[in-house]
Design a protein around this motif. Structure first.
Motif, short mmCIF file in Angstrom:
data_model
loop_
_atom_site.label_atom_id
_atom_site.label_comp_id
_atom_site.label_asym_id
_atom_site.label_seq_id
_atom_site.Cartn_x
_atom_site.Cartn_y
_atom_site.Cartn_z
N ARG A 7 0.86 -1.26 -0.06
CA ARG A 7 -0.17 0.02 0.04
C ARG A 7 0.69 1.25 -0.19
O ARG A 7 0.48 2.16 -0.70
N THR A 8 2.04 1.14 0.75
CA THR A 8 3.09 2.30 0.85
C THR A 8 3.48 2.75 -0.58
O THR A 8 3.45 3.74 -1.14
N PHE A 9 3.72 1.50 -1.37
CA PHE A 9 4.47 1.56 -2.81
C PHE A 9 3.36 2.11 -3.57
O PHE A 9 3.72 3.08 -4.41
N GLN A 10 1.94 1.75 -3.53
CA GLN A 10 1.11 2.07 -4.61
C GLN A 10 0.78 3.71 -4.30
O GLN A 10 0.61 4.22 -5.20
N THR A 11 0.79 3.97 -3.17
CA THR A 11 0.68 5.52 -2.94
C THR A 11 1.62 6.23 -3.42
O THR A 11 1.77 7.51 -3.92
N ALA A 12 3.08 5.73 -2.99
CA ALA A 12 4.41 6.53 -3.50
C ALA A 12 4.18 6.80 -5.13
O ALA A 12 4.71 7.54 -5.50
N ALA A 13 3.80 5.46 -5.47
CA ALA A 13 3.80 5.47 -7.12
C ALA A 13 3.00 6.38 -7.55
O ALA A 13 3.15 7.09 -8.80
N ARG A 56 10.99 8.73 -10.21
CA ARG A 56 9.93 8.36 -10.98
C ARG A 56 10.01 6.80 -10.97
O ARG A 56 11.09 6.13 -10.61
N LEU A 57 9.08 6.31 -11.50
CA LEU A 57 8.86 4.45 -11.42
C LEU A 57 9.70 3.79 -12.57
O LEU A 57 10.01 4.35 -13.63
N THR A 58 10.36 2.99 -12.38
CA THR A 58 11.04 2.17 -13.48
C THR A 58 9.99 1.25 -13.68
O THR A 58 8.87 1.14 -13.57
N TYR A 59 10.69 0.53 -14.78
CA TYR A 59 9.72 -0.46 -15.49
C TYR A 59 9.19 -1.42 -14.83
O TYR A 59 8.01 -1.70 -14.60
N GLU A 60 10.05 -2.09 -13.96
CA GLU A 60 9.44 -3.07 -12.89
C GLU A 60 8.77 -2.41 -11.88
O GLU A 60 7.77 -3.21 -11.42
N GLY A 61 8.90 -1.02 -11.55
CA GLY A 61 7.83 -0.49 -10.54
C GLY A 61 6.58 -0.15 -11.23
O GLY A 61 5.57 -0.48 -10.50
N GLN A 62 6.58 -0.11 -12.78
CA GLN A 62 5.31 0.26 -13.20
C GLN A 62 4.56 -1.11 -13.23
O GLN A 62 3.27 -1.30 -13.05
N GLN A 63 5.26 -2.34 -13.52
CA GLN A 63 4.58 -3.68 -13.33
C GLN A 63 3.98 -3.97 -12.06
O GLN A 63 2.93 -4.51 -11.99
N LEU A 64 4.61 -3.48 -10.90
CA LEU A 64 4.21 -3.82 -9.77
C LEU A 64 3.16 -3.01 -9.21
O LEU A 64 2.11 -3.50 -8.62
N LEU A 65 2.82 -1.65 -9.81
CA LEU A 65 1.73 -0.86 -9.44
C LEU A 65 0.64 -1.42 -10.20
O LEU A 65 -0.52 -1.31 -9.42
N ASP A 66 0.68 -1.93 -11.48
CA ASP A 66 -0.35 -2.55 -12.15
C ASP A 66 -0.93 -3.78 -11.26
O ASP A 66 -2.16 -3.85 -11.06
N TYR A 67 0.11 -4.67 -10.62
CA TYR A 67 -0.60 -5.77 -9.99
C TYR A 67 -1.05 -5.05 -8.66
O TYR A 67 -1.88 -5.72 -8.11
#
Length: 299
Positions: A7-13, A56-67
């Protein structure tokens, strides 16, 4: 994976600002940083690129945000569904053949009761000929039938699955070892039948009439279990649904004949009154049953 960290990651993203994230979630900024680093360590990837102007989000960060978005949406959906289940109350009367209530219904009932514990279920075994009449007369809410698909004005039918039918005998019966058993082989046999109106009985009778053996000695039963007991004792031949006989066949108490006559299979249907108002409880039961039998279709 810790949901709090996710949840912290999602909000930060979404904010791309750790200070703002900390304020929104009620953390100190160091806690936000620790949560992100914990996820990065666990996944062995970098989720954010950090520079002097921000993150800013990395490619892997964007993938994790989608999930993460999908996971939290699914969790919210599950919570809402459970809460709705607790809120739905009422009574449902369900009827069917004895064999269907015994062998097909329990798993559906378990799933429904788990989701809607406040609904009271009344399960009634009924004779074949009474089922649709009582649905039309609003004496029962839902009926389960085994038959070929037929349209009846005022009724809605959902085809759930195909039900195979076995022709059975005692394991010691001479026909148990015979290949290619046909209606002609039953000329001198005593036949054990389910009640009049049973769809697969009608198909079996049609096979016998074509072979000229329908007038042979027969016994007629309302219940499947006495038929199986009599067949086990060598009293005759019967045609019964596969689901009601497969365990006895597997355990060697009944023998499935190598039937080469016409196919006796029928369809399992769920039936309700199309002109009657459906309560939330009845709608929920219809939905649970349809989801249980994936691939079901209105007929």
């Amino acid at each position: 994976m810790d949901f709090k960290h996710l949840r912290t990651f999602q909000t930060a993203a979404q904010t791309l600002n750790f200070s703002e994230t900390a304020e929104m979630l009620g953390y100190v900024q160091s806690a936000v940083t620790a949560h992100i680093r914990s996820l990065e360590s666990e996944l062995e990837v970098r989720l954010f690129d950090r520079n002097g102007r921000g993150v800013r989000l990395t490619y892997e960060g964007q993938q994790l945000l989608d999930y993460a978005d999908r996971l939290f949406a699914l969790r919210d959906e599950a919570e809402q569904a459970i809460k709705r289940g607790k809120d739905i109350t009422g009574n449902i009367t369900i009827a069917g053949y004895e064999s269907l209530l015994t062998y097909r219904l329990p798993q559906i009932l378990k799933r429904f009761v788990d989701a809607y514990p406040q609904v009271r279920l009344n399960v009634v075994p009924l004779a074949v000929k009474q089922l649709k009449t009582q649905v039309l007369n609003a004496q029962i809410d839902i009926a389960f039938t085994m038959e070929q698909s037929t349209h009846v004005n005022g009724l809605e039918q959902l085809r759930l699955r195909c039900e195979e039918v076995n022709v059975i005998a005692a394991p010691s019966h001479p026909l148990a070892k015979k290949k290619c058993v046909t209606a002609n082989d039953l000329v001198n046999e005593t036949l054990l039948f389910t009640e009049p109106g049973c769809s697969y009985r009608a198909l079996f009778e049609h096979n016998l009439m074509k072979a000229g053996v329908f007038d042979k000695p027969k016994l007629e039963f309302v219940s499947v279990e006495p038929i199986k007991a009599c067949v086990k004792m060598g009293m005759g031949i019967a045609a019964l649904s596969r689901v009601s006989t497969e365990r006895d066949i597997a355990q060697g108490r009944l023998a499935k004949l190598d039937w080469q006559g016409d196919d006796l299979s029928v369809n399992l249907h769920m039936v309700w009154n199309s002109k009657r108002w459906l309560s939330p409880a009845v709608k929920a039961f219809l939905d649970v049953t349809q989801s249980f039998y994936d691939g079901s279709e209105l007929v």
